[in-house]
Scaffold this active site. Structure first.
Site, PDB file in Angstrom:
ATOM      1  N   SER A 142       0.872  -1.176   0.000  1.00  0.00           N
ATOM      2  CA  SER A 142       0.000   0.000   0.000  1.00  0.00           C
ATOM      3  C   SER A 142       0.905   1.220   0.000  1.00  0.00           C
ATOM      4  O   SER A 142       2.098   1.107   0.331  1.00  0.00           O
ATOM      5  CB  SER A 142      -0.843  -0.027   1.276  1.00  0.00           C
ATOM      6  OG  SER A 142      -1.466   1.224   1.502  1.00  0.00           O
ATOM      7  N   TYR A 155      -2.317  -1.399  10.430  1.00  0.00           N
ATOM      8  CA  TYR A 155      -2.248  -1.538   8.967  1.00  0.00           C
ATOM      9  C   TYR A 155      -0.915  -0.996   8.439  1.00  0.00           C
ATOM     10  O   TYR A 155      -0.236  -1.646   7.639  1.00  0.00           O
ATOM     11  CB  TYR A 155      -3.420  -0.775   8.355  1.00  0.00           C
ATOM     12  CG  TYR A 155      -3.620  -0.957   6.864  1.00  0.00           C
ATOM     13  CD1 TYR A 155      -4.302  -2.064   6.359  1.00  0.00           C
ATOM     14  CD2 TYR A 155      -3.167  -0.001   5.955  1.00  0.00           C
ATOM     15  CE1 TYR A 155      -4.510  -2.218   4.998  1.00  0.00           C
ATOM     16  CE2 TYR A 155      -3.383  -0.147   4.589  1.00  0.00           C
ATOM     17  CZ  TYR A 155      -4.065  -1.256   4.119  1.00  0.00           C
ATOM     18  OH  TYR A 155      -4.273  -1.400   2.767  1.00  0.00           O
TER      19      TYR A 155
HETATM   20  P1  NAD Z   1     -11.688  -6.336  -0.366  1.00  0.00           P
HETATM   21  O1  NAD Z   1     -12.312  -6.219   0.974  1.00  0.00           O
HETATM   22  O2  NAD Z   1     -12.464  -5.946  -1.574  1.00  0.00           O
HETATM   23  O3  NAD Z   1     -11.132  -7.817  -0.590  1.00  0.00           O
HETATM   24  C1  NAD Z   1     -10.368  -8.493   0.376  1.00  0.00           C
HETATM   25  C2  NAD Z   1     -10.578  -9.990   0.215  1.00  0.00           C
HETATM   26  O4  NAD Z   1      -9.711 -10.639   1.170  1.00  0.00           O
HETATM   27  C3  NAD Z   1     -12.015 -10.450   0.511  1.00  0.00           C
HETATM   28  O5  NAD Z   1     -12.477 -11.288  -0.529  1.00  0.00           O
HETATM   29  C4  NAD Z   1     -11.879 -11.227   1.821  1.00  0.00           C
HETATM   30  O6  NAD Z   1     -12.794 -12.311   1.932  1.00  0.00           O
HETATM   31  C5  NAD Z   1     -10.439 -11.726   1.722  1.00  0.00           C
HETATM   32  N1  NAD Z   1      -9.879 -12.094   3.041  1.00  0.00           N
HETATM   33  C6  NAD Z   1      -9.957 -11.385   4.189  1.00  0.00           C
HETATM   34  N2  NAD Z   1      -9.378 -12.077   5.172  1.00  0.00           N
HETATM   35  C7  NAD Z   1      -8.920 -13.234   4.642  1.00  0.00           C
HETATM   36  C8  NAD Z   1      -8.230 -14.370   5.164  1.00  0.00           C
HETATM   37  N3  NAD Z   1      -7.910 -14.463   6.461  1.00  0.00           N
HETATM   38  N4  NAD Z   1      -7.908 -15.381   4.310  1.00  0.00           N
HETATM   39  C9  NAD Z   1      -8.253 -15.309   3.012  1.00  0.00           C
HETATM   40  N5  NAD Z   1      -8.925 -14.287   2.462  1.00  0.00           N
HETATM   41  C10 NAD Z   1      -9.245 -13.253   3.268  1.00  0.00           C
HETATM   42  O7  NAD Z   1     -10.337  -5.452  -0.250  1.00  0.00           O
HETATM   43  P2  NAD Z   1      -9.350  -4.837  -1.351  1.00  0.00           P
HETATM   44  O8  NAD Z   1      -9.472  -3.363  -1.255  1.00  0.00           O
HETATM   45  O9  NAD Z   1      -9.489  -5.502  -2.664  1.00  0.00           O
HETATM   46  O10 NAD Z   1      -7.951  -5.210  -0.684  1.00  0.00           O
HETATM   47  C11 NAD Z   1      -7.073  -6.190  -1.203  1.00  0.00           C
HETATM   48  C12 NAD Z   1      -5.657  -5.867  -0.733  1.00  0.00           C
HETATM   49  O11 NAD Z   1      -5.268  -4.592  -1.255  1.00  0.00           O
HETATM   50  C13 NAD Z   1      -5.486  -5.792   0.785  1.00  0.00           C
HETATM   51  O12 NAD Z   1      -4.270  -6.359   1.168  1.00  0.00           O
HETATM   52  C14 NAD Z   1      -5.466  -4.301   1.041  1.00  0.00           C
HETATM   53  O13 NAD Z   1      -4.767  -3.964   2.218  1.00  0.00           O
HETATM   54  C15 NAD Z   1      -4.730  -3.824  -0.212  1.00  0.00           C
HETATM   55  N6  NAD Z   1      -4.924  -2.400  -0.499  1.00  0.00           N
HETATM   56  C16 NAD Z   1      -6.168  -1.901  -0.760  1.00  0.00           C
HETATM   57  C17 NAD Z   1      -6.305  -0.553  -1.029  1.00  0.00           C
HETATM   58  C18 NAD Z   1      -7.639   0.056  -1.321  1.00  0.00           C
HETATM   59  O14 NAD Z   1      -7.701   1.309  -1.364  1.00  0.00           O
HETATM   60  N7  NAD Z   1      -8.689  -0.696  -1.560  1.00  0.00           N
HETATM   61  C19 NAD Z   1      -5.173   0.286  -1.029  1.00  0.00           C
HETATM   62  C20 NAD Z   1      -3.927  -0.262  -0.751  1.00  0.00           C
HETATM   63  C21 NAD Z   1      -3.811  -1.614  -0.491  1.00  0.00           C
END
Ligand code: NAD
Length: 260
Positions: A142, A155
Site C-alpha cells: 500500500s 495496517y
Molecule cells: P476487499 O475487501 O475488496 O477484498 C479483500 C478480500 O480478502 C475479501 O475477498 C476477503 O474475503 C479476503 N480475506 C480477508 N481475510 C482473509 C483471510 N484471512 N484469508 C483469506 N482471504 C481473506 O479489499 P481490497 O481493497 O481488494 O484489498 C485487497 C488488498 O489490497 C489488501 O491487502 C489491502 O490492504 C490492499 N490495499 C487496498 C487498497 C484500497 O484502497 N482498496 C489500497 C492499498 C492496499
C-alpha cells in the site's frame, strides 16, 4: 498471453483488487486459483473467468491458518502441476486511534497481512525452487508501506513489514529465479475502502465528502482514485516480467500520492 501455461494463486481473490487481478492474470493465459475465506464469492469469480474462456478454480483458504495454507498450496500443485505466481493480497482494514486500538484487532491485522504473506510464501517457494523455473511472488502492499496515516497503526505496521519480507525473499530466492516485489496502491474504491469512508468521517468528525477529498485523495496529483484495473495491470506486468532485474522492489500506483 504472457502467462500462458503458468499457474497463479491469488489470495483474497473473491473481491476487489484480488478479483480483478485474478481476472487479468487469466486473460494473460494463466490458470488461476481463487483463494479466499469466502468460498461462495470465490466460486463466482472462478465461474466468471471460465465463462470468459479462461481457466480458474476456487479454493477455500484462511491465510492465517498454517494447515489450511499448506494444504491449499499442496492441493494446487497436485492438481495443476506447479505454482509459478503467488499474489499475496488478502487483507482487511480496522481503524481506531492507537489508545483505543484493541490488542485482538492488532493481532488480527498482523495475522492476515503478515502471517498470511509468510505462510503462503513458505508453502509456495519450495515448489518454485523444485520446478527449476523459479517464480514471481507479489505482495499487495500500500502507500501505507511507505507513509503513515492517522487511525491505522496496525495496517501501516503490517504494510511496512511486507517490504522487509519481499526484500528478504528476493535475496534468498534470486539465485533460484524467484522474484519478490510489492505493489503499493493508493486508495481504490473496493468494499475495504467503502466501509472506511463513514468510519473515518465519524472518527475525524468531518463529512464523508471531506474524507474522500481531504483525507483519501488530498495528496494525489489529480484528485483521482486508483482503480482495480490499474493494480491488476501492475501485478500482471510483474508476474510476466521474466528476469531478475526487477526484484525486491516496490511499485507505488497512487496518482502521485506518494513518490519514491
Ligand atoms: P476487499 O475487501 O475488496 O477484498 C479483500 C478480500 O480478502 C475479501 O475477498 C476477503 O474475503 C479476503 N480475506 C480477508 N481475510 C482473509 C483471510 N484471512 N484469508 C483469506 N482471504 C481473506 O479489499 P481490497 O481493497 O481488494 O484489498 C485487497 C488488498 O489490497 C489488501 O491487502 C489491502 O490492504 C490492499 N490495499 C487496498 C487498497 C484500497 O484502497 N482498496 C489500497 C492499498 C492496499
Amino acid at each position: 498471453m504472457a502467462l500462458q501455461g503458468k499457474i497463479a494463486l491469488v489470495t483474497g481473490a473473491a473481491s476487489g483488487i484480488g478479483e480483478q487481478t485474478a481476472k487479468r492474470l487469466a486473460k494473460d493465459g494463466a490458470t488461476v486459483v481463487i483463494a479466499d475465506l469466502n468460498l461462495v464469492n470465490a466460486r463466482k469469480v472462478a465461474d466468471d473467468i471460465v465463462a470468459a474462456g479462461g481457466k480458474a478454480i476456487a479454493l477455500s483458504m484462511d491465510v492465517t491458518n498454517e494447515d489450511a495454507v499448506n494444504a491449499g498450496i499442496e492441493d494446487t500443485v497436485a492438481k495443476l502441476g506447479s505454482i509459478d505466481v503467488l499474489v499475496s493480497n488478502a487483507g482487511i482494514q480496522i481503524i481506531a486511534p492507537i489508545e483505543e486500538y484493541s490488542f485482538a484487532n492488532w493481532k488480527k491485522m498482523l495475522a492476515i497481512h503478515l502471517d498470511g504473506a509468510f505462510l503462503t510464501t513458505r508453502a509456495a517457494i519450495k515448489h518454485m525452487y523444485a520446478s527449476g523455473k523459479g517464480g514471481s511472488i507479489i505482495y499487495m502492499g500500500s502507500v501505507h508501506s511507505h507513509e503513515a496515516s492517522k487511525l491505522k497503526s496496525a495496517y501501516v505496521t503490517a504494510k511496512h513489514g511486507l517490504l522487509g519480507l519481499a526484500r528478504t525473499v528476493a535475496k534468498e530466492g534470486g539465485a533460484r529465479g524467484v522474484r519478490a516485489n510489492v505493489v503499493c496502491p493508493g486508495f481504490v474504491r473496493t468494499p475495504l475502502v467503502e466501509k472506511q469512508i463513514p468510519e473515518q468521517a465519524k472518527a475525524l468528525g468531518i463529512s464523508e465528502d471531506d474524507v474522500v477529498k481531504n483525507v483519501m485523495l488530498k495528496d494525489t496529483v489529480d484528485g483521482e482514485f486508483t482503480t482495480v484495473a490499474d493494480i491488476a495491470n501492475t501485478v500482471a506486468f510483474l508476474a510476466g516480467f521474466e528476469s531478475n532485474a526487477l526484484n525486491g522492489q516496490s511499485i507505488v500506483v497512487s496518482h502521485g500520492w506518494f513518490m519514491q
